[in-house]
Design a protein around this motif. Structure first.
Motif, short mmCIF file in Angstrom:
data_model
loop_
_atom_site.label_atom_id
_atom_site.label_comp_id
_atom_site.label_asym_id
_atom_site.label_seq_id
_atom_site.Cartn_x
_atom_site.Cartn_y
_atom_site.Cartn_z
N GLY A 19 0.88 -1.23 -0.21
CA GLY A 19 -0.09 0.25 0.00
C GLY A 19 0.76 1.32 -0.03
N PRO A 20 0.22 2.44 -0.73
CA PRO A 20 1.04 3.54 -0.49
C PRO A 20 1.56 4.34 0.78
N ASN A 21 0.51 4.01 1.76
CA ASN A 21 0.97 4.39 3.30
C ASN A 21 2.16 3.69 3.63
N ASP A 22 2.20 2.48 3.46
CA ASP A 22 3.17 1.48 3.97
C ASP A 22 4.58 1.83 3.28
N LEU A 23 4.59 2.20 1.89
CA LEU A 23 5.65 2.30 1.11
C LEU A 23 6.25 3.75 1.38
N SER A 24 5.59 4.63 1.61
CA SER A 24 5.95 5.97 2.20
C SER A 24 6.58 5.86 3.54
N ASN A 25 6.08 5.23 4.39
CA ASN A 25 6.59 5.00 5.75
C ASN A 25 7.97 4.32 5.41
N ILE A 26 8.00 3.22 4.80
CA ILE A 26 9.48 2.36 4.72
C ILE A 26 10.54 3.02 4.04
N LEU A 27 10.00 4.07 2.94
CA LEU A 27 11.44 4.74 2.46
C LEU A 27 11.65 5.78 3.17
N CYS A 28 10.92 6.57 3.99
CA CYS A 28 11.16 7.69 4.84
C CYS A 28 12.45 7.28 5.76
N GLY A 29 13.23 8.43 5.54
CA GLY A 29 14.67 8.48 6.17
C GLY A 29 15.47 7.63 5.67
N ILE A 30 15.39 7.15 4.46
CA ILE A 30 16.46 6.31 3.77
C ILE A 30 17.20 7.12 2.89
N ASP A 31 18.50 7.39 2.97
CA ASP A 31 19.41 8.18 2.23
C ASP A 31 19.54 7.46 0.75
N ILE A 32 19.01 8.09 -0.11
CA ILE A 32 19.12 7.49 -1.36
C ILE A 32 20.36 8.08 -2.26
N PRO A 33 20.88 6.98 -2.90
CA PRO A 33 22.15 7.61 -3.57
C PRO A 33 21.88 8.06 -4.87
N GLU A 34 22.26 9.18 -5.31
CA GLU A 34 22.15 9.76 -6.74
C GLU A 34 23.46 10.95 -7.11
N ASP A 35 23.53 10.77 -8.23
CA ASP A 35 24.67 11.72 -8.63
C ASP A 35 23.99 12.71 -9.43
N SER A 36 24.52 13.64 -10.06
CA SER A 36 24.06 15.00 -10.89
C SER A 36 23.25 14.70 -11.94
N SER A 267 -8.68 -6.44 -2.33
CA SER A 267 -8.05 -5.74 -1.14
C SER A 267 -7.50 -4.28 -1.42
N GLY A 268 -6.74 -4.22 -2.43
CA GLY A 268 -5.90 -3.01 -2.75
C GLY A 268 -6.89 -1.88 -2.74
N LEU A 269 -8.33 -2.19 -3.33
CA LEU A 269 -9.20 -0.98 -3.47
C LEU A 269 -9.35 -0.24 -2.03
N TYR A 270 -9.42 -1.08 -1.13
CA TYR A 270 -9.67 -0.68 0.32
C TYR A 270 -8.41 -0.12 0.93
N LYS A 271 -7.41 -0.40 0.60
CA LYS A 271 -6.18 0.24 0.81
C LYS A 271 -6.00 1.43 0.34
N ASN A 272 -6.34 1.66 -1.09
CA ASN A 272 -6.19 2.96 -1.85
C ASN A 272 -7.26 3.72 -1.19
N ARG A 273 -8.47 3.26 -1.10
CA ARG A 273 -9.51 4.06 -0.56
C ARG A 273 -9.11 4.65 0.87
N ASP A 274 -8.56 3.95 1.72
CA ASP A 274 -8.01 4.48 2.97
C ASP A 274 -7.08 5.53 2.82
N PHE A 275 -6.22 5.39 1.93
CA PHE A 275 -5.05 6.30 1.83
C PHE A 275 -5.70 7.64 1.19
N TYR A 276 -6.35 7.38 -0.05
CA TYR A 276 -6.62 8.63 -0.97
C TYR A 276 -7.70 9.30 -0.56
N ALA A 277 -9.06 8.87 0.03
CA ALA A 277 -10.23 9.25 0.19
C ALA A 277 -10.16 10.71 1.02
#
Ligand code: CO
Ligand code: CO
Length: 341
Positions: A19-36, A267-277
């Motif tokens: 779910g989108p909620n879980d994903l943003s929580n999981i990624l939060c705070g991880i330093d992503i390597p990127e060059d210019s 079930s993804g429909l309910y996850k999406n609804r919880d997050f985007y409604a």
């Protein structure tokens, strides 16, 4: 082939996304390597990443794989490949190479099943003009298939999911309801006719939609997949503008109405609804309103077009035999809101 692939999958297609909620929580705070040379990285929540090779060339990279959405392995392969290529098309790029990703248990299924899946994927790649360079497999009881796809684009011609302007028309190029239908199909409750229609729509490349949008001044685009229409629209507007969606203009597979009334919602429909409604203001609930939360597998492109370009787009679309629906328009205010009229 007489095998019911979807009966062995816990979720169908993009409904199996975290779910989108879980994903943003999981990624939060991880330093992503990127060059210019990173033009589009993880932070933009774009469809694909973009990396500059030179002033006039950039790589576009994406990966997508999922559990069977249909029972026929050959068609599952075709749909998974069309779905994996979609993010490349959504960004206005041209796919060039791909790698297979396979989770499959030769102990549980005959290898002929895997052969059919891979043959379907290869046929779809050929249709798109993409070369298959290799792949990777894991022995897994639950079948999963998809691809990592690399495309090319001019760095100044990238179409992002943000960039829509107030007044732009909102176009959608495939009907909604694949999540509902895939769920019902697992119980063999979809008519043969609808199943055939659904399969052909999901296996259709978004290439023509991409060509049509590139022929005019497209401000922004994305493809509708696991987060549903509402989720992908929210990515388009973020907090910078709003969007009006006309409920009576939403295209959907006719049988989705009856099946969703019977409770066939992934079930993804309910996850999406919880997050985007919380970002949605709806004047009326019920059907087809709830389809805005339905996770789509290999859905169409959502395109933001200036009004002046609508005629040009229509001409191009008719020349390409591309189906499309004008489902709304972008507005200045209220920012960040999806208004269903
Ligand atoms: Co996408
Ligand atoms: Co994707």
């Amino acid at each position: 082939m007489d095998i019911q692939l979807t009966h062995h999958a816990r979720f169908g297609g993009c409904a199996g996304k975290i779910g989108p909620n879980d994903l943003s929580n999981i990624l939060c705070g991880i330093d992503i390597p990127e060059d210019s040379n990173v033009i589009v990285g993880l932070k933009g929540f774009e469809d694909a990443g973009v990396y500059r090779i030179s002033d006039d060339l950039a790589l576009v990279q994406t990966v997508d794989f999922f559990t069977p959405v249909v029972n026929d392995p050959y068609w599952f392969g075709r749909i998974a490949a069309a779905n994996a290529l979609s993010d490349i098309y959504a960004m206005g790029a041209r796919p060039v190479t791909a790698l297979n990703i396979v989770c499959f248990s030769p102990k549980k299924f005959t290898t002929a099943v895997l052969r059919e899946i891979l043959r379907g994927g290869a046929d779809k790649l050929r249709e798109s003009g993409t070369s298959l360079l290799g792949g990777h497999s894991v022995d897994d009881e639950e079948i999963k298939y998809g691809l990592s796809v690399t495309g090319l684009v001019h760095p100044e011609r990238i179409v992002r999911n943000e960039g829509a302007q107030p007044g732009d028309q909102l176009i959608l190029t495939k009907p909604l309801g694949t999540g509902v239908l895939i769920t019902a199909m697992k119980g063999d409750l979809v008519s043969k006719e609808t199943e055939t229609h659904l399969i052909s729509v999901m296996a259709t490349l978004n290439r023509r939609a991409s060509e049509a949008m590139l022929s005019v001044t497209t401000h922004a685009a994305t493809d509708v997949t696991g987060f549903g229409l509402a989720g992908h629209l929210k990515e388009m507007i973020k907090e910078s503008l709003g969007v009006d969606v006309y409920a009576d203009k939403l295209p959907y597979f006719p049988e989705a109405e009856e099946l969703s009334a019977k409770g066939f919602s992934p079930s993804g429909l309910y996850k999406n609804r919880d997050f985007y409604a919380p970002f949605v203001d709806a004047e009326a609930g019920g059907f087809p309103f709830e389809l805005i939360f339905d996770p789509q597998s290999s859905g169409g492109l959502l395109i933001a077009l200036p009004k002046d370009d609508m005629d040009g787009f229509a001409r191009e679309a008719s020349g390409l035999s591309l189906d499309y629906w004008v489902i709304g328009s972008f507005v200045e205010e209220p920012k960040g809101r999806i208004h269903i009229k």
